[in-house]
Structure formats: structure tokens, C-alpha cells
Design an enzyme around this catalytic site. Structure first.
Site, short mmCIF file in Angstrom:
data_model
loop_
_atom_site.label_atom_id
_atom_site.label_comp_id
_atom_site.label_asym_id
_atom_site.label_seq_id
_atom_site.Cartn_x
_atom_site.Cartn_y
_atom_site.Cartn_z
NE ARG A 37 -10.09 -17.33 6.72
CZ ARG A 37 -9.03 -16.97 6.00
NH1 ARG A 37 -7.87 -17.52 6.26
NH2 ARG A 37 -9.14 -16.10 5.05
CE LYS A 199 1.89 -5.42 -7.18
NZ LYS A 199 2.63 -6.64 -7.52
N GLY A 355 -9.33 -10.08 1.95
CA GLY A 355 -8.64 -10.51 3.15
C GLY A 355 -8.10 -9.36 3.97
N GLY A 378 -9.86 -13.98 -2.43
CA GLY A 378 -9.87 -14.36 -3.85
C GLY A 378 -11.24 -14.80 -4.33
P1 ADP Z 1 -7.74 -7.08 -0.03
O1 ADP Z 1 -6.92 -8.20 0.57
O2 ADP Z 1 -8.70 -6.50 0.95
O3 ADP Z 1 -8.36 -7.47 -1.33
P2 ADP Z 1 -5.41 -5.94 -1.30
O4 ADP Z 1 -4.67 -7.21 -1.05
O5 ADP Z 1 -5.77 -5.61 -2.68
O6 ADP Z 1 -6.73 -5.87 -0.36
O7 ADP Z 1 -4.58 -4.70 -0.77
C1 ADP Z 1 -4.08 -4.63 0.54
C2 ADP Z 1 -2.75 -4.01 0.57
O8 ADP Z 1 -2.74 -2.77 -0.09
C3 ADP Z 1 -2.31 -3.74 1.98
O9 ADP Z 1 -1.21 -4.56 2.27
C4 ADP Z 1 -1.93 -2.26 1.96
O10 ADP Z 1 -0.72 -2.00 2.67
C5 ADP Z 1 -1.74 -1.99 0.49
N1 ADP Z 1 -1.91 -0.57 0.17
C6 ADP Z 1 -3.02 0.17 0.26
N2 ADP Z 1 -2.78 1.45 -0.07
C7 ADP Z 1 -1.46 1.52 -0.34
C8 ADP Z 1 -0.58 2.57 -0.72
N3 ADP Z 1 -1.03 3.82 -0.87
N4 ADP Z 1 0.72 2.27 -0.94
C9 ADP Z 1 1.17 1.02 -0.78
N5 ADP Z 1 0.40 -0.02 -0.42
C10 ADP Z 1 -0.90 0.23 -0.20
MG MG Z 2 -4.99 -8.97 0.01
#
Ligand code: ADP
Ligand code: MG
Length: 404
Positions: A37, A199, A355, A378
Site C-alpha cells: 500500500r 458470503k 482484499g 469495499g
Molecule cells: P474478498 O476480500 O476478496 O472480497 P471475501 O471477503 O468475500 O473476498 O471472501 C474471503 C473469504 O472467503 C476468505 O476468508 C475465505 O476463507 C472465505 N472462503 C472462501 N471459500 C470458502 C469456503 N468454501 N468455506 C468457508 N470460507 C470460504
Molecule cells: Mg474480504
């Protein structure tokens, strides 16, 4: 982009209040674990200094909630910035008040100063007008290079800009917006999105908007299991958001009536417990046994996604394929990063946002195989949902000469 950028300005002799995103990860000993960063803000800082301007940089770090939390001091960042720039970076122990004013009063052309954590003051996140005004008094022109915080309406990203004649986009801000706007504006087709992560609830706006834009939508990560439940598959002990199953059903129905091709995993790596040394097995996506949790996509899913995306010209990816923080469940995510790299090689524009996704790509050393890795989590999602970012809306529009 229709915003004035640092490339348009000569900063000679000007005091620049520069909002950056120096929210770096620190270890227990308050050492910086990754300085990505700080690195990404260097082009803007160097441009201002090379012009003979003065940089007064400000950022937040963590969530001190309006209190002075010594562990969340930006001082280690001032030291690292100083090393990277090869010049002294003065540190002000408070972002407003007499000490900062004093240090700024003594600055000369080409000097760089970093202010203490903005969020030590409640006024920052509350966008308090009085705090915003005090911040604005520190400089005579404002530059925002903190794309990662652009979705927040805070004093340093929004409130303070009102007091400046010009609020200017930094190079990083400009680059982030250029790639995202290109993708959401006139993407080269075929155009696909890969969505994963934990989620469905946090990403439903993105799923909904992207569905109408893309030719193919790959749904993976934990959110795929909520869809699996909606399709009547057995999901074992996988993460299913029970209160979103109905929503997933609606999305499936909508997709059925539109041209979008929805793609789901075909096989899943499943384990009894999510732990570093847990044993695992590969099971069909539509038949996860009781007692097992899906934690990654299997090799056939990787192949299947590769087929589905063959020849694609634009691919945006958000959200890991599995629990990628645990190395043995990171393979699916790493393979998808490699797939993106192969698509880049064949001329596709490939963008990663989020992230955790960006962190996974960095850990695998695959940052450079992408066209662009967004620094925003975000902010990127909000942009992809089609919403306005307050930190961008606050910037000065370019005046186009010759148009009516
Ligand atoms: P980003 O930060 O890239 O937007 P998210 O915050 O939506 O991504 O998701 C990241 C999280 O999703 C990680 O901590 C990962 O462990 C979790 N994750 C991905 N697949 C699974 C799964 N099958 N079961 C539980 N957690 C998961
Ligand atoms: Mg995330």
C-alpha cells in the site's frame, strides 16, 4: 476519467494535503508485514516532490475508534516511506493542532511529512465539519490517492474537500477508476466474472448487477453452497446461508430467463474440520457427504472453469475459491489466478478486486500476471454494484474545452 488528476497540475511551491491508504498490515512487534500500500502511493508522492511541491500525507490505520491507540501509530510507516523515497519523512504526532501546524510551517519545496493516524480523532469517521475544516487548513491543494477508502464518506475523503479550490485524483486513484470504468463501460467480449468468497449476503448487489452485464458468471467459494442448496443438492456441513437460499433461487430463475451462462464448480475439496493438518477428499459438487465441509474447488472444477472461459477477452474476479488462508485449501484459488494469467497472455483484460483475493494473488506471487490488481476491497465492490463513491464524487471535474 472526467476528474482533474495530478498529471494536470504543477505543484511547485504548493502544500499538498494528500490522502493515501497506508492501512498496512502490522505484526505483533508493529513491523510492517507488507508495504504494497505504501509502494502504490509512490508515483503520486514522487510527482509532487519532483515538481517542487510539499507533501503532507494523511491516512488511517486500523480501527482506533477515535482514541489514541499507540499500537496503531503511523510512525513505522513514516520510517518505511522514508527508506523508499530515499529522503527524510517528518512525522507529526497528531494530524491536527499546533505541532502539525508548526512542522508544516517550516516545510520547504520537495519536503515530505506524514501525519499521525486520522482515526485517532472521532471526527474523521463521523465526517465532522469542524475536524474537516482543521484538516483542510494544513494544505492549499488536496489530492486523493486512497482508492481503498473512496467508498467512505469521511472527513479526509469527503468533508475536507469542500474547503479546497481543487480536489485532485492521484495516479493510483486514476488507474483504479480507469480499469474499473473500462470493464463496466465497454468491456471487450466475451466478458466473464468469477465470484467467490465467503458470503452471498455481502455480494448480492454485485451478483445482481454483473448478471446483466456478463456473458458468463462463475459462482464459486462458499457462496456456491447456498446456490447448491437452492438447487436441491446435499451440501453436508458446508457454509450455507439459510436466510439467502430463497434469494439464490430467485437468481437462478432470473438467470434461466436471461442470456447469462451461470457456471458452478463440478467437484469440491471437502474436510471434516477446517484446520492446517486436516485430511480432505474430493467429492462431487452436488453430493457433499454429511459431516464434510466444502473448503476449495477440486481439479475438475479448475478444468471446467478453464473451458468455460476459453477465448474470453475480459475477466473480472472477486473472492477466493476456497479457504485460501490455509495453504492446503489454496490450490483452487492459485489455479484460477494462473488461469487468469493465461488469459492475460492471450490478450484478455484481467482484473482482480477484493482484499482477500488480492492478498491470495500476492501470496502466490501472481500479482504481475494480471492486467490489474485493485487495491480496493469495499470500494471495488461498491463500484461494481454501480454505486457512486463519495471519495470520487468529491473530486473536481475536468472542464472540457470546446463542448457545449
Ligand atoms: P474478498 O476480500 O476478496 O472480497 P471475501 O471477503 O468475500 O473476498 O471472501 C474471503 C473469504 O472467503 C476468505 O476468508 C475465505 O476463507 C472465505 N472462503 C472462501 N471459500 C470458502 C469456503 N468454501 N468455506 C468457508 N470460507 C470460504
Ligand atoms: Mg474480504
Amino acid at each position: 476519467m472526467n476528474k482533474v488528476t495530478v498529471a494536470d497540475i504543477n505543484f511547485r511551491g504548493r502544500k499538498v494535503l494528500l490522502r493515501v491508504d497506508f492501512n498496512v498490515p502490522l505484526d505483533e512487534r508493529r513491523h510492517i508485514r507488507a508495504d504494497h500500500r505504501i509502494q502504490t502511493a509512490l508515483p503520486t508522492i514522487r510527482k509532487i516532490l519532483a515538481d517542487g511541491g510539499m507533501v503532507i500525507a494523511c491516512s488511517h490505520l486500523g480501527r482506533p475508534k477515535g482514541k489514541h491507540v499507540p499500537d496503531l501509530s503511523l510512525r513505522p510507516v513514516a520510517d518505511r516511506l522514508s527508506e523508499l523515497l530515499g529522503q527524510t519523512v517528518t512525522f507529526a504526532e497528531d494530524c491536527i493542532g499546533p505541532e502539525a501546524a508548526n512542522l508544516i510551517g517550516r516545510m520547504q519545496n520537495g519536503d515530505c511529512l506524514l501525519l499521525e493516524n486520522l482515526r485517532f480523532h472521532q471526527g474523521e469517521t463521523e465526517n465532522d465539519p469542524e475536524f474537516a475544516r482543521k484538516l483542510s487548513e494544513l494544505g492549499d491543494i488536496y489530492v486523493n490517492d486512497a482508492f481503498g477508502t473512496a467508498h467512505r464518506e469521511h472527513a479526509s475523503t469527503s468533508g475536507a474537500t469542500k474547503y479546497f479550490g481543487q480536489a485532485v485524483a492521484g495516479f493510483l486513484m486514476e488507474k483504479e477508476l480507469r480499469y474499473l470504468a473500462q470493464i463496466m463501460g465497454r468491456p471487450a467480449r466475451p466478458f466473464a466474472a468469477i465470484l467467490g468468497g465467503a458470503k452471498i449476503s455481502g455480494k448480492i448487489g454485485v451478483v445482481s448487477l454483473l448478471m446483466d452485464q456478463v456473458d458468463t458468471l462463475v459462482i464459486s467459494g462458499a457462496m456456491a453452497f447456498t446456490f447448491a442448496r437452492a438447487m436441491g443438492h446435499s451440501t453436508g456441513d458446508s457454509l450455507v446461508e439459510e436466510d439467502r437460499v430463497e434469494l439464490a433461487r430467485e437468481i437462478l430463475a432470473r438467470a434461466g430467463n436471461s442470456k447469462v451462462n451461470l457456471v458452478f464448480p463440478t467437484d469440491i475439496v471437502a474436510t471434516k474440520d477446517i484446520a492446517v493438518d486436516a485430511s480432505s477428499r474430493v467429492v462431487p459438487f452436488d453430493a457433499i457427504p454429511d459431516g464434510f465441509k466444502g473448503v476449495d474447488i477440486g481439479p475438475d472444477s479448475v478444468r471446467h472453469f478453464g473451458e468455460a472461459l476459453k477465448g474470453f477477452r475480459t475477466v473480472i474476479w472477486n473472492g477466493p475459491m476456497g479457504v485460501c488462508e490455509i495453504p492446503q485449501f489454496a490450490s483452487g484459488t492459485v489455479e484460477i489466478a494462473r488461469l487468469m494469467g493465461r488469459l492475460t497472455d492471450t490478450g484478455a483484460t484481467t482484473v482482480v478486486g477484493g482484499g482477500d483475493s488480492a492478498a491470495a494473488v500476492d501470496r502466490a506471487g501472481l500479482h504481475d500476471v494480471m492486467t490489474h490488481v485493485s487495491t480496493g476491497g469495499g470500494a471495488t465492490l461498491k463500484f461494481l454494484e454501480g454505486k457512486s463513491l463519495p471519495g470520487v464524487a468529491a473530486l473536481t471535474d475536468q472542464v472540457t474545452v470546446g463542448t457545449v
